[in-house]
Design a protein around this motif. Structure first.
Motif, mmCIF file in Angstrom:
data_model
loop_
_atom_site.group_PDB
_atom_site.id
_atom_site.type_symbol
_atom_site.label_atom_id
_atom_site.label_comp_id
_atom_site.label_asym_id
_atom_site.label_seq_id
_atom_site.Cartn_x
_atom_site.Cartn_y
_atom_site.Cartn_z
ATOM 1 N N CYS A 175 -2.579 29.703 -88.679
ATOM 2 C CA CYS A 175 -2.022 29.872 -87.334
ATOM 3 C C CYS A 175 -0.524 30.087 -87.439
ATOM 4 N N SER A 176 0.009 30.941 -86.589
ATOM 5 C CA SER A 176 1.442 31.171 -86.614
ATOM 6 C C SER A 176 2.212 30.093 -85.867
ATOM 7 N N ARG A 177 1.518 29.352 -85.001
ATOM 8 C CA ARG A 177 2.163 28.260 -84.263
ATOM 9 C C ARG A 177 1.133 27.166 -84.055
ATOM 10 N N ARG A 178 1.518 25.932 -84.347
ATOM 11 C CA ARG A 178 0.617 24.794 -84.174
ATOM 12 C C ARG A 178 1.328 23.716 -83.379
ATOM 13 N N ARG A 179 0.581 23.047 -82.501
ATOM 14 C CA ARG A 179 1.124 21.986 -81.659
ATOM 15 C C ARG A 179 0.170 20.815 -81.724
ATOM 16 N N ALA A 180 0.707 19.605 -81.836
ATOM 17 C CA ALA A 180 -0.125 18.403 -81.911
ATOM 18 C C ALA A 180 0.301 17.412 -80.836
ATOM 19 N N LEU A 181 -0.682 16.824 -80.156
ATOM 20 C CA LEU A 181 -0.448 15.743 -79.191
ATOM 21 C C LEU A 181 -0.711 14.442 -79.923
ATOM 22 N N VAL A 182 0.318 13.631 -80.089
ATOM 23 C CA VAL A 182 0.182 12.402 -80.862
ATOM 24 C C VAL A 182 0.741 11.214 -80.078
ATOM 25 N N LEU A 183 0.183 10.060 -80.341
ATOM 26 C CA LEU A 183 0.691 8.837 -79.723
ATOM 27 C C LEU A 183 2.068 8.516 -80.281
ATOM 28 N N ALA A 184 2.881 7.832 -79.489
ATOM 29 C CA ALA A 184 4.267 7.549 -79.868
ATOM 30 C C ALA A 184 4.385 6.796 -81.184
ATOM 31 N N GLU A 185 3.436 5.929 -81.496
ATOM 32 C CA GLU A 185 3.546 5.117 -82.697
ATOM 33 C C GLU A 185 3.028 5.802 -83.963
ATOM 34 N N GLU A 186 2.526 7.029 -83.841
ATOM 35 C CA GLU A 186 1.983 7.750 -84.995
ATOM 36 C C GLU A 186 3.104 8.302 -85.873
ATOM 37 N N HIS A 187 2.834 8.381 -87.163
ATOM 38 C CA HIS A 187 3.771 8.967 -88.120
ATOM 39 C C HIS A 187 3.553 10.476 -88.143
ATOM 40 N N LYS A 200 -13.891 -1.098 -75.641
ATOM 41 C CA LYS A 200 -14.167 -2.407 -75.042
ATOM 42 C C LYS A 200 -15.019 -2.265 -73.792
ATOM 43 N N THR A 201 -14.933 -1.101 -73.140
ATOM 44 C CA THR A 201 -15.709 -0.858 -71.921
ATOM 45 C C THR A 201 -16.207 0.586 -71.913
ATOM 46 N N VAL A 202 -17.216 0.843 -71.084
ATOM 47 C CA VAL A 202 -17.711 2.209 -70.908
ATOM 48 C C VAL A 202 -16.601 3.071 -70.301
ATOM 49 N N ALA A 203 -15.840 2.512 -69.392
ATOM 50 C CA ALA A 203 -14.749 3.256 -68.755
ATOM 51 C C ALA A 203 -13.725 3.721 -69.788
ATOM 52 N N GLN A 204 -13.408 2.887 -70.761
ATOM 53 C CA GLN A 204 -12.469 3.271 -71.813
ATOM 54 C C GLN A 204 -13.050 4.427 -72.640
ATOM 55 N N PHE A 205 -14.322 4.355 -72.972
ATOM 56 C CA PHE A 205 -14.982 5.426 -73.714
ATOM 57 C C PHE A 205 -14.903 6.747 -72.943
ATOM 58 N N GLU A 206 -15.233 6.704 -71.668
ATOM 59 C CA GLU A 206 -15.236 7.916 -70.863
ATOM 60 C C GLU A 206 -13.840 8.470 -70.647
ATOM 61 N N ALA A 207 -12.842 7.606 -70.539
ATOM 62 C CA ALA A 207 -11.473 8.061 -70.324
ATOM 63 C C ALA A 207 -10.950 8.880 -71.499
ATOM 64 N N VAL A 254 -4.025 11.408 -74.283
ATOM 65 C CA VAL A 254 -4.919 12.313 -73.570
ATOM 66 C C VAL A 254 -5.229 11.851 -72.152
ATOM 67 N N ARG A 255 -4.907 10.614 -71.811
ATOM 68 C CA ARG A 255 -5.149 10.113 -70.452
ATOM 69 C C ARG A 255 -3.949 10.296 -69.539
ATOM 70 N N GLU A 256 -2.858 10.877 -70.054
ATOM 71 C CA GLU A 256 -1.632 11.091 -69.283
ATOM 72 C C GLU A 256 -1.588 12.556 -68.834
ATOM 73 N N LEU A 257 -1.912 12.802 -67.578
ATOM 74 C CA LEU A 257 -2.059 14.158 -67.062
ATOM 75 C C LEU A 257 -0.826 15.028 -67.305
ATOM 76 N N GLU A 258 0.350 14.534 -67.028
ATOM 77 C CA GLU A 258 1.562 15.333 -67.213
ATOM 78 C C GLU A 258 1.805 15.656 -68.682
ATOM 79 N N THR A 259 1.472 14.722 -69.566
ATOM 80 C CA THR A 259 1.614 14.970 -71.004
ATOM 81 C C THR A 259 0.651 16.061 -71.446
ATOM 82 N N VAL A 260 -0.578 16.003 -70.989
ATOM 83 C CA VAL A 260 -1.571 17.016 -71.347
ATOM 84 C C VAL A 260 -1.142 18.378 -70.803
ATOM 85 N N ARG A 261 -0.607 18.411 -69.611
ATOM 86 C CA ARG A 261 -0.112 19.675 -69.048
ATOM 87 C C ARG A 261 0.999 20.260 -69.920
ATOM 88 N N ALA A 262 1.923 19.420 -70.363
ATOM 89 C CA ALA A 262 2.990 19.882 -71.253
ATOM 90 C C ALA A 262 2.416 20.362 -72.589
#
Length: 88
Positions: A20-32, A76-83, A48-56
């Motif tokens: 790929c000529s350009r690659r972009r990664a969405l990573v959590l703040a604490e990731e190396h 821990k919950t079904v809601a967490q899995f689905e989110a 991935v649960r932050e709408l504005e971040t995903v839009r960016a």
């Protein structure tokens, strides 16, 4: 221009998308991300649960591939899995 966009980024993936000529990664703040940056991967910090971040993250990505690698397999919950793993 060919570009790959992905979330749940880690260093194992970066080498496999070098065609790929350009690659972009969405990573959590604490990731190396130093190895990703060294390989020229554009970093968007957030979750991935932050709408504005995903839009960016996907801005300008029309016609590209999105590889979703974010997942929770022991929630821990079904809601967490689905989110993280399902689109509503």
């Amino acid at each position: 221009m060919s570009r790959a966009h992905r979330d749940g980024a880690d260093d194992r993936f970066a080498g496999s998308a070098t065609s790929c000529s350009r690659r972009r990664a969405l990573v959590l703040a604490e990731e190396h991300v130093s190895q990703l940056r060294q390989q020229g991967v554009e970093i968007v910090t957030g979750g991935v649960r932050e709408l504005e971040t995903v839009r960016a993250f996907v801005a300008g990505a029309q016609g590209t591939a999105l590889i979703h690698m974010a997942a929770v397999i022991h929630p821990k919950t079904v809601a967490q899995f689905e989110a993280i793993n399902a689109r509503h």
